[in-house]
Design a protein around this motif. Structure first.
Motif, PDB file in Angstrom:
ATOM      1  N   THR A 146     -15.435 -64.444  20.988  1.00 51.23           N
ATOM      2  CA  THR A 146     -16.871 -64.584  20.736  1.00 51.23           C
ATOM      3  C   THR A 146     -17.371 -65.960  21.150  1.00 51.23           C
TER       4      THR A 146
ATOM      5  N   TRP B 133     -19.820 -61.295  16.718  1.00 52.03           N
ATOM      6  CA  TRP B 133     -18.443 -61.335  16.209  1.00 52.03           C
ATOM      7  C   TRP B 133     -17.935 -59.955  15.794  1.00 52.03           C
TER       8      TRP B 133
ATOM      9  N   THR C 258     -12.703 -64.485  17.112  1.00 51.27           N
ATOM     10  CA  THR C 258     -13.471 -65.729  17.107  1.00 51.27           C
ATOM     11  C   THR C 258     -13.402 -66.409  18.461  1.00 51.27           C
TER      12      THR C 258
ATOM     13  N   PHE D 241     -23.647 -65.778  17.702  1.00 50.15           N
ATOM     14  CA  PHE D 241     -22.231 -65.704  17.320  1.00 50.15           C
ATOM     15  C   PHE D 241     -22.031 -64.706  16.188  1.00 50.15           C
ATOM     16  N   VAL D 242     -22.837 -64.823  15.145  1.00 54.91           N
ATOM     17  CA  VAL D 242     -22.698 -63.957  13.974  1.00 54.91           C
ATOM     18  C   VAL D 242     -22.937 -62.487  14.340  1.00 54.91           C
ATOM     19  N   ALA D 243     -23.908 -62.230  15.187  1.00 55.08           N
ATOM     20  CA  ALA D 243     -24.193 -60.850  15.585  1.00 55.08           C
ATOM     21  C   ALA D 243     -23.082 -60.273  16.464  1.00 55.08           C
TER      22      ALA D 243
ATOM     23  N   PRO E  39     -25.897 -69.917  16.546  1.00 58.04           N
ATOM     24  CA  PRO E  39     -25.110 -69.273  15.489  1.00 58.04           C
ATOM     25  C   PRO E  39     -25.542 -67.825  15.244  1.00 58.04           C
ATOM     26  N   ALA E  40     -26.811 -67.509  15.452  1.00 53.77           N
ATOM     27  CA  ALA E  40     -27.263 -66.118  15.292  1.00 53.77           C
ATOM     28  C   ALA E  40     -26.551 -65.211  16.294  1.00 53.77           C
TER      29      ALA E  40
ATOM     30  N   THR F  21     -34.009 -64.543  17.311  1.00 56.09           N
ATOM     31  CA  THR F  21     -34.081 -65.746  16.473  1.00 56.09           C
ATOM     32  C   THR F  21     -35.009 -66.783  17.086  1.00 56.09           C
TER      33      THR F  21
END
Length: 192
Positions: A63, A176, A60, A172-174, A169-170, A143
């Motif tokens: 990232t 991580w 985390t 970050f999520v991708a 956030p897209a 995104t």
């Protein structure tokens, strides 16, 4: 991650190329870039949980660090592209190029500050950062494009800000799980 720390090599590790630049050490202290049999100590640097947290926490943190760098260049590129009325592909190309530039700079700067030369610092982190930034930039641009931020009439349009707000956030999520994999395999170093 930009914290500084000195760790010692293990007696079994031989010469170990650490991602920190050598620091001036006291006569009895050794840094992690050379092996000294007289002062064996555990080299927990690449133990991934060695920074006092779990692998998930380390991932985390890495990232978020990557996202900070990408977000700066991405925003500047999007703002320039939208303000100049560039087509979406040119805007995304500019945002991606600046995202890479700011992402690399944010990763390199702590190492250079510790005394590494720019070239050596780049060799230390280029592969992990390149993979991480690529995934993050793809997710952010994908995104933003689908939300319509890159086609907004100006940076004052709500669509621009909504696109950027959802792109972060897209990204970050991708990135991580990719960073977790890179850290687990020591492709990405947790020390910057």
């Amino acid at each position: 991650m930009s914290g500084t720390h000195s760790l010692h090599p293990s007696p079994s590790s031989g010469d170990h190329a650490c991602c920190h630049a050598p620091k001036k050490a006291a006569p009895t202290e050794h840094v992690c870039d050379t092996h000294t049999p007289a002062a064996p100590a555990p080299h927990a640097h690449h133990g991934h949980g060695a920074h006092g947290g779990s692998m998930a926490g380390l991932t985390t943190s890495a990232t978020l660090h990557c996202l900070s760098g990408c977000a700066i260049g991405e925003f500047v590129g999007l703002a320039i592209g939208v303000s100049l009325g560039l087509n979406p592909w040119a805007t995304m190309a500019l945002a991606t190029a600046l995202g890479f530039a700011s992402g690399y700079t944010l990763g390199l700067w702590p190492l250079v500050k510790q005394g590494m030369r720019w070239g050596a610092a780049f060799k230390t982190l280029w592969l992990g950062e390149t993979i991480s930034i690529t995934v993050m930039e793809f997710a952010m641009n994908f995104t933003d494009y689908h939300v319509g931020g890159v086609t907004a009439g100006s940076i004052l349009a709500p669509q621009f800000w909504i696109g950027y707000a959802l792109a972060l956030p897209a990204g970050f999520v991708a990135a991580w799980p990719v960073n977790w994999w890179l850290l687990k395999r020591s492709i990405k170093k947790p020390c910057h």
